[in-house]
Design an enzyme around this catalytic site. Structure first.
Site, short mmCIF file in Angstrom:
data_model
loop_
_atom_site.label_atom_id
_atom_site.label_comp_id
_atom_site.label_asym_id
_atom_site.label_seq_id
_atom_site.Cartn_x
_atom_site.Cartn_y
_atom_site.Cartn_z
N CYS A 126 -26.61 -1.27 75.76
CA CYS A 126 -27.05 -0.04 75.10
C CYS A 126 -27.44 1.07 76.06
O CYS A 126 -27.64 2.21 75.65
CB CYS A 126 -28.20 -0.35 74.14
N HIS A 268 -31.93 6.37 72.89
CA HIS A 268 -31.04 5.38 72.28
C HIS A 268 -31.58 5.01 70.90
O HIS A 268 -32.74 4.65 70.76
CB HIS A 268 -30.94 4.15 73.17
N ASN A 298 -27.60 1.50 64.77
CA ASN A 298 -27.61 1.32 66.22
C ASN A 298 -26.17 1.10 66.68
O ASN A 298 -25.60 0.04 66.46
CB ASN A 298 -28.49 0.13 66.59
#
Length: 344
Positions: A126, A268, A298
């Site tokens: 990520c 993020h 996500n």
């Protein structure tokens, strides 16, 4: 990827060549999965999902759509935004490559009409976009390239257990991209500070146990479910908040900014609780936070460039805004960066 002393020069400054954002683009697959769709097959509820993640719906690939397909579309849109179809290199951040071998970036470059340019994958889960951004900026700083297409793309649902309530409600698919060009360190769009870090001793907190050389060389097939993404939720939450906060503060210090100087905070999009906790520690109020997690979930490494693309398009992110980026993911890996948003 930033000098160790306080008050460090903007990223790329030692060579006199800074990396400047010249275009941005994003893409999500058209197939939408709502919380109601998940409730119909999982032991969960819309209230449970929203309260723990902040997510109401997410975009998911359909059979036959791969990471490269998402990356090509995001890259095409970034090139259009930059008003240029040619770059000197392509860097693709992904956790879900089309194949274990070869890398996915060369195929993406070829489909964009960029055959012949160097193209490589970056794997930092990520935090992948920030690592890829630093890589592209490094190409420019050392003179290897004048323009670099940086893409982050993940078909994350292809590695998530669809029956795991803890991950199936969170992860989604998408891609985002930016075009970097060589420019001056003091102009809008120039990367000011890039901070990166990792801790491999905690790699088991976020992993896909099976499929790599470690499992294959063991001579055993692995445990059922090891082919899927695993995450230790509570420990991941704690480390995500701590690492993103620390990296963000370091990046601000190197830039010479204070938290109150930040106009837009783009983290993020892990889950709403993590985002709120990091923003609270930094003292950045809701009105300065950029978020799209409610409707995209996500999207792994793609989340920051996808967020930037969407918010630039809807006017939430405008020229002159002082922007702070931060991310955390498997590895463990984390990072942060600062820039002033350019006129695109």
């Amino acid at each position: 990827m930033t000098p160790s002393s306080p008050g460090a020069q903007p990223f790329g400054a030692p060579s006199g060549r800074a990396a400047v954002i010249a275009g941005v683009g994003g893409h999500v697959p058209p197939n939408v999965v709502t919380n109601a769709d998940l409730v119909a097959r999982l032991d969960t509820s819309d209230e449970w999902i929203r309260s723990r993640t902040g997510i109401a719906s997410r975009h998911v690939v359909t059979p036959g759509t791969a990471t490269s397909d998402l990356a090509v579309e995001a890259g095409r849109r970034a090139l259009k935004s930059a008003q240029d179809s040619q770059v000197d290199a392509v860097v693709l951040a992904t956790t879900t490559p089309d194949h274990p071998c070869p890398a996915t970036a060369p195929a993406v470059a070829s489909r964009l009409g960029l055959t012949g340019v160097p193209a490589l994958d970056v794997a930092a889960v990520c935090t992948g976009f920030l690592y890829a951004l630093a890589t592209g900026a490094g190409f420019i700083a050392c003179g290897l390239a004048d323009r670099v297409l940086v893409i982050a793309s993940d078909a994350f649902t292809t590695i998530v257990d669809p029956d795991d309530r803890g991950t199936a409600v969170i992860f989604a698919d998408g891609a985002g991209a930016v075009v970097l060009r060589a420019g001056e360190a003091d102009e809008p769009g120039a990367l000011r500070s890039v901070v990166l870090g990792s801790d491999g001793e905690l790699s088991d907190l976020i992993s896909v146990p099976a499929g790599g050389s470690r499992q294959r060389s063991s001579g055993t097939p692995g445990q059922p479910g090891d082919e899927f993404f695993h995450m230790a939720g509570r420990a991941t939450y704690r480390h995500a908040v701590e690492r993103m906060t620390a990296a963000a503060l370091r990046s601000l210090e190197d830039t010479g900014w204070r938290p109150e100087d930040v106009d837009r905070f783009a983290a993020h999009q892990a889950n709403a609780r993590i985002l709120d906790a990091v923003a609270e520690r930094l003292g950045i109020g809701p009105q300065r936070q950029l978020s799209n997690i409610e409707h995209v979930g996500n999207t792994g490494g793609a989340s920051i460039p996808l967020l930037l693309s969407q918010k630039a398009a809807d006017g939430s992110l405008t020229a002159g805004d002082r922007v702070l980026l931060t991310a955390f993911g498997g590895g463990l890996a984390w990072g942060a960066a600062t820039l002033t948003w350019p006129e695109l």
